[in-house]
Motif scaffolding. Sequence first.
Motif, PDB file in Angstrom:
ATOM      1  N   SER A   1      24.676  10.404 -19.818  1.00  0.00           N
ATOM      2  CA  SER A   1      25.369   9.179 -19.397  1.00  0.00           C
ATOM      3  C   SER A   1      26.454   8.858 -20.412  1.00  0.00           C
ATOM      4  O   SER A   1      26.247   8.933 -21.618  1.00  0.00           O
ATOM      5  N   THR A   2      27.633   8.541 -19.914  1.00  0.00           N
ATOM      6  CA  THR A   2      28.741   8.194 -20.798  1.00  0.00           C
ATOM      7  C   THR A   2      28.883   6.702 -20.969  1.00  0.00           C
ATOM      8  O   THR A   2      29.723   6.232 -21.740  1.00  0.00           O
ATOM      9  N   SER A   3      28.131   5.940 -20.214  1.00  0.00           N
ATOM     10  CA  SER A   3      28.263   4.479 -20.287  1.00  0.00           C
ATOM     11  C   SER A   3      26.980   3.803 -20.750  1.00  0.00           C
ATOM     12  O   SER A   3      26.787   2.616 -20.507  1.00  0.00           O
ATOM     13  N   GLY A   4      26.131   4.576 -21.394  1.00  0.00           N
ATOM     14  CA  GLY A   4      24.942   4.001 -22.018  1.00  0.00           C
ATOM     15  C   GLY A   4      23.823   3.653 -21.068  1.00  0.00           C
ATOM     16  O   GLY A   4      22.969   2.835 -21.385  1.00  0.00           O
ATOM     17  N   GLU A   5      23.764   4.249 -19.863  1.00  0.00           N
ATOM     18  CA  GLU A   5      22.682   3.950 -18.932  1.00  0.00           C
ATOM     19  C   GLU A   5      21.345   4.521 -19.392  1.00  0.00           C
ATOM     20  O   GLU A   5      20.301   3.954 -19.117  1.00  0.00           O
ATOM     21  N   ILE A   6      21.345   5.662 -20.078  1.00  0.00           N
ATOM     22  CA  ILE A   6      20.126   6.237 -20.644  1.00  0.00           C
ATOM     23  C   ILE A   6      20.046   5.790 -22.090  1.00  0.00           C
ATOM     24  O   ILE A   6      20.776   6.290 -22.944  1.00  0.00           O
ATOM     25  N   LYS A   7      19.191   4.828 -22.338  1.00  0.00           N
ATOM     26  CA  LYS A   7      19.136   4.227 -23.669  1.00  0.00           C
ATOM     27  C   LYS A   7      18.513   5.159 -24.688  1.00  0.00           C
ATOM     28  O   LYS A   7      18.916   5.192 -25.847  1.00  0.00           O
ATOM     29  N   LYS A   8      17.486   5.889 -24.252  1.00  0.00           N
ATOM     30  CA  LYS A   8      16.843   6.813 -25.179  1.00  0.00           C
ATOM     31  C   LYS A   8      16.104   7.869 -24.374  1.00  0.00           C
ATOM     32  O   LYS A   8      15.903   7.731 -23.159  1.00  0.00           O
ATOM     33  N   GLY A   9      15.654   8.895 -25.076  1.00  0.00           N
ATOM     34  CA  GLY A   9      14.932   9.972 -24.424  1.00  0.00           C
ATOM     35  C   GLY A   9      15.845  10.871 -23.631  1.00  0.00           C
ATOM     36  O   GLY A   9      17.076  10.811 -23.737  1.00  0.00           O
TER      37      GLY A   9
ATOM     38  N   GLU B   1      14.377   5.727 -21.439  1.00  0.00           N
ATOM     39  CA  GLU B   1      14.593   4.335 -21.063  1.00  0.00           C
ATOM     40  C   GLU B   1      15.919   4.257 -20.348  1.00  0.00           C
ATOM     41  O   GLU B   1      16.972   4.517 -20.931  1.00  0.00           O
ATOM     42  N   ILE B   2      15.868   3.927 -19.055  1.00  0.00           N
ATOM     43  CA  ILE B   2      17.057   3.936 -18.222  1.00  0.00           C
ATOM     44  C   ILE B   2      17.413   2.504 -17.864  1.00  0.00           C
ATOM     45  O   ILE B   2      16.579   1.754 -17.351  1.00  0.00           O
ATOM     46  N   GLN B   3      18.670   2.141 -18.170  1.00  0.00           N
ATOM     47  CA  GLN B   3      19.172   0.818 -17.805  1.00  0.00           C
ATOM     48  C   GLN B   3      19.961   0.989 -16.505  1.00  0.00           C
ATOM     49  O   GLN B   3      21.017   1.594 -16.472  1.00  0.00           O
ATOM     50  N   GLY B   4      19.447   0.477 -15.414  1.00  0.00           N
ATOM     51  CA  GLY B   4      20.047   0.671 -14.110  1.00  0.00           C
ATOM     52  C   GLY B   4      18.978   1.046 -13.107  1.00  0.00           C
ATOM     53  O   GLY B   4      17.818   0.657 -13.245  1.00  0.00           O
TER      54      GLY B   4
ATOM     55  N   VAL C   1      10.814   4.063 -18.957  1.00  0.00           N
ATOM     56  CA  VAL C   1      11.152   2.762 -18.380  1.00  0.00           C
ATOM     57  C   VAL C   1      12.396   2.909 -17.526  1.00  0.00           C
ATOM     58  O   VAL C   1      13.391   3.543 -17.949  1.00  0.00           O
ATOM     59  N   ILE C   2      12.364   2.324 -16.326  1.00  0.00           N
ATOM     60  CA  ILE C   2      13.564   2.160 -15.498  1.00  0.00           C
ATOM     61  C   ILE C   2      13.706   0.674 -15.255  1.00  0.00           C
ATOM     62  O   ILE C   2      12.873   0.067 -14.571  1.00  0.00           O
ATOM     63  N   ASP C   3      14.791   0.084 -15.817  1.00  0.00           N
ATOM     64  CA  ASP C   3      14.948  -1.372 -15.796  1.00  0.00           C
ATOM     65  C   ASP C   3      16.207  -1.743 -15.039  1.00  0.00           C
ATOM     66  O   ASP C   3      17.328  -1.430 -15.443  1.00  0.00           O
ATOM     67  N   HIS C   4      15.987  -2.417 -13.910  1.00  0.00           N
ATOM     68  CA  HIS C   4      17.128  -2.925 -13.149  1.00  0.00           C
ATOM     69  C   HIS C   4      16.886  -4.390 -12.792  1.00  0.00           C
ATOM     70  O   HIS C   4      17.254  -4.857 -11.715  1.00  0.00           O
ATOM     71  N   SER C   5      16.264  -5.097 -13.717  1.00  0.00           N
ATOM     72  CA  SER C   5      15.905  -6.487 -13.448  1.00  0.00           C
ATOM     73  C   SER C   5      17.074  -7.440 -13.634  1.00  0.00           C
ATOM     74  O   SER C   5      16.988  -8.615 -13.261  1.00  0.00           O
ATOM     75  N   LYS C   6      18.211  -6.937 -14.207  1.00  0.00           N
ATOM     76  CA  LYS C   6      19.334  -7.820 -14.457  1.00  0.00           C
ATOM     77  C   LYS C   6      20.500  -7.555 -13.510  1.00  0.00           C
ATOM     78  O   LYS C   6      21.603  -7.999 -13.765  1.00  0.00           O
TER      79      LYS C   6
ATOM     80  N   SER D   1      -0.672  12.690 -18.701  1.00  0.00           N
ATOM     81  CA  SER D   1      -0.932  11.249 -18.625  1.00  0.00           C
ATOM     82  C   SER D   1       0.261  10.409 -19.052  1.00  0.00           C
ATOM     83  O   SER D   1       0.122   9.416 -19.775  1.00  0.00           O
ATOM     84  N   GLY D   2       1.461  10.825 -18.621  1.00  0.00           N
ATOM     85  CA  GLY D   2       2.626  10.021 -18.912  1.00  0.00           C
ATOM     86  C   GLY D   2       2.632   8.730 -18.108  1.00  0.00           C
ATOM     87  O   GLY D   2       1.850   8.555 -17.167  1.00  0.00           O
ATOM     88  N   SER D   3       3.571   7.832 -18.482  1.00  0.00           N
ATOM     89  CA  SER D   3       3.613   6.536 -17.811  1.00  0.00           C
ATOM     90  C   SER D   3       5.036   6.187 -17.418  1.00  0.00           C
ATOM     91  O   SER D   3       6.005   6.707 -17.977  1.00  0.00           O
ATOM     92  N   LEU D   4       5.144   5.233 -16.436  1.00  0.00           N
ATOM     93  CA  LEU D   4       6.436   4.768 -15.967  1.00  0.00           C
ATOM     94  C   LEU D   4       6.332   3.280 -15.686  1.00  0.00           C
ATOM     95  O   LEU D   4       5.466   2.846 -14.921  1.00  0.00           O
ATOM     96  N   LYS D   5       7.278   2.531 -16.316  1.00  0.00           N
ATOM     97  CA  LYS D   5       7.371   1.107 -16.044  1.00  0.00           C
ATOM     98  C   LYS D   5       8.652   0.864 -15.266  1.00  0.00           C
ATOM     99  O   LYS D   5       9.740   1.242 -15.712  1.00  0.00           O
ATOM    100  N   VAL D   6       8.488   0.238 -14.095  1.00  0.00           N
ATOM    101  CA  VAL D   6       9.626  -0.022 -13.217  1.00  0.00           C
ATOM    102  C   VAL D   6       9.851  -1.524 -13.157  1.00  0.00           C
ATOM    103  O   VAL D   6       8.944  -2.273 -12.778  1.00  0.00           O
TER     104      VAL D   6
END
Length: 849
Positions: A36-44, A61-64, A83-88, A110-115
Amino acid sequence: MNKRLLLLFTMVFALCCHNVYALAVSKNTKSGQIKSTSGEIKKGTVVWDATTRTLSLNNAEIQGYLLIDHKDGINIDLNGENVIDHSKGLSSSEAILVNEGNLMVSSTCSGSLKVKGNQYGIRFLSEAASFTVVKNCSVEIIADLYAFHGYCAGKNTATLDVTFDNASFYTHPTKANSMHVPIKGAKSITLKNCELVSPANYAFFDGDGYMYKLNSEQMGDNEIWDGDFQVKPRVALNYNAILDDPNALYSLTLKTFVGDFANLVAIGRALLDAGVDFNLMYSAPCLVLKNAKPNEVKALAEKLVAVGCSVSIEKTGYAPGVYFKHPGGSIYALPDGDVEYSPILGKVTYDAENAILTLNNASIDRSCLYIKNKDLTIELIGDNQIIGNQEDGALIVEGANLNIQSSCNGSLYLDNEGDYGLRHFDTNNHTITAKDCNVRIKSSTYPLNGTLTATNSEATLRIAIDHASFKVEVPAYSGSRKCVTGVKEITLKNSIAVTPANIHFKDNDGYLYYYTGNWEEKNWFGELEVRQAEMYGINICGKEVDETNCSNILGDYSVTYDPAENVLTLKNAHLNSDEYNLIRFNSKSKDAFTNYTIKLKGENTLNGGTDEDRPCGISMDTKVNVTIQGPGSLKSYGPEFWIEEGRLTIEKEAEVTIPRLLSGTSQLTVDNATLCMEDAQCSGLEELEMKNGVSILTEGVSWNPDPKYMWFEGEDGQWYDGPITIGVANTNFQVELVNCGERKTSVIVVIREYIGLTVSEAKALVNSAPCVLVKGLSQKSAEDFAQALREVGATVEVTENSETGIISTTTTSGTQQPIIYDIQGQQLQSIPSGSARRIYIVNGKKVLR
């Protein structure tokens, strides 16, 4: 506007408004790491593999939002925490949007995902996306309106099938009081190795893709549920571990269920097959099986779990039977036959069909014998003991009667270091019986404990002690303890309570009290000892004679026994019974003869019927000698006399009439008495001895076979072994009372003692003096009776009252002519000289010439 144009417009609008371009995965997306060139993938890292259609999230951690547009579907593989965060975003934004295709979210580790969405968490736009799987991972969705939204344009259009397989799935809103719908537009939900832990009640109905919370009072009044939704991996049910006791009873609870149409039918059918009302499931969590056998519980549990239900199993009791309770609560069921069990020394055998547990010199250590809803007999052989576990006690009886017995005076010792020795549960009327054995119970507080309610009004346990020794004791210390609790009554039969001296049970109280004259001193802290009454080897009309009843055997004071002198007294007694033996004597010793005496007072009768198989009037067991003494009489109607081995002696003016006498190797002695055998039969007699003017009133006695020895007391004391016929002896003297003198009471006492009269009868005779007191005595007996009366001041006369039979007279001069009879009763002038040796009666005495 078609769906693709709507999707494109949504994406462009989102990018323009928020300058957020997250990730888009379609059939044209190339393999490789997505940057991502606009910072949508915060980490990982986020990697796409087009060949396997797998999008790998590695601690990302994905913003979007994530857009999925792949008709063949994709798999999201989770590594670590993602994490996939599109709450804003926009108010209608979602975190994961599936345009078409299926979706699988899974993990190999046993990975996890928070949506995080605003109104939506995961949303499906196409009815073609009909299937999604969450597998081997943890997914959390946060959204205020629809957490998981399938395509649903209206009723009967929900097509999404959802499967949770060994996964954790959790949905909840961001704000309190939000109308949170965890799932919409789902045709079915399948739980595979998972269970629903909240809500407690929920259902899907045919034609509707909404999740409802159930209103148990009115099914048609369901509401959209606005609470959390949680699925978690279910720990695999190990039925062998849960249903570990094949004899125990279990209860099965239906905790939650998946309520789409197909599942409802499967669940209802499973419940109906198990005999359960299927409507119970609508009130889940609910008990669907209560106190069922393990195989029944397992069968229903497997069917319910297979269709996604969550169940729980609890051990609630035990089937009727006999068990050992181990320390810690585990239970061992007794098998039919010999019991092989490590804490047992000696031999234990259980007959399940007849409910008999045999303890043969057995010692059971640190285990409680537990009897459940099954009447049981414990047969004791030798010395046995049960050392209980402290928690339960030594012996528990629940809802059953218990009979402890022995055929050879066996014993049972119950000992427990804890509170209880023998415990009984159940408020129904039950009895614990100890018979022909020795029982000892010991514990620290409640050795014998029956069910007792708080009001003390429901103590119903009865203790019956029959010919047994029964001892209850507590160690001597100052703490609170009660010897016996929760027992309504104790019945003693051929047994005696020797400690304490006086015991009492109040009507509405199950405590054993020690009576001291002050009822405030209620709780008795001591020992209760009931011992077997001493048995005297005599049975009267089927009733054993012992120290509890010897002073009044039949209840009318006509039959008594003096154990110090071994004397059984019949005083105007009339014995009637269908028992085989009206009077039976048993030997007290295997090595020596036991000697009994029967004293006759007044007229006594034995009546046992006249059937061919008639009972014995008097039966003498092996090694028993019985002496019957007068001056009273005994007449037996029907029953014969039986002598197994020993001597029967009839003496001292006794008059005995019997149909016949049967014998083994035994002896008969008649001494100054009268014996009449009505059918003139005597069999099996080895020795016959006649003394002192004896008479057998039958004209001709038939001996079968002839006695081996016949002894007649002549002047020279010689044996006689020839054929004999014995006539009638002289018993025709009478005693007449002229007056009683000044000691009237003493005269009455003597008359009662000699004749066997009641007080009123003896008093009437004395008041009618002068009168004849008794007839039919020999001269000696008459003189003895007269002398006893003279010693207390009475004036009496002795006279003859008959001219029949053999008459003997008292001579005052040696020159008086002797009166002589032969043995047939013919009077002679003298003894013929030169005749054969035979018996003659001279002046009332037998002589051999």
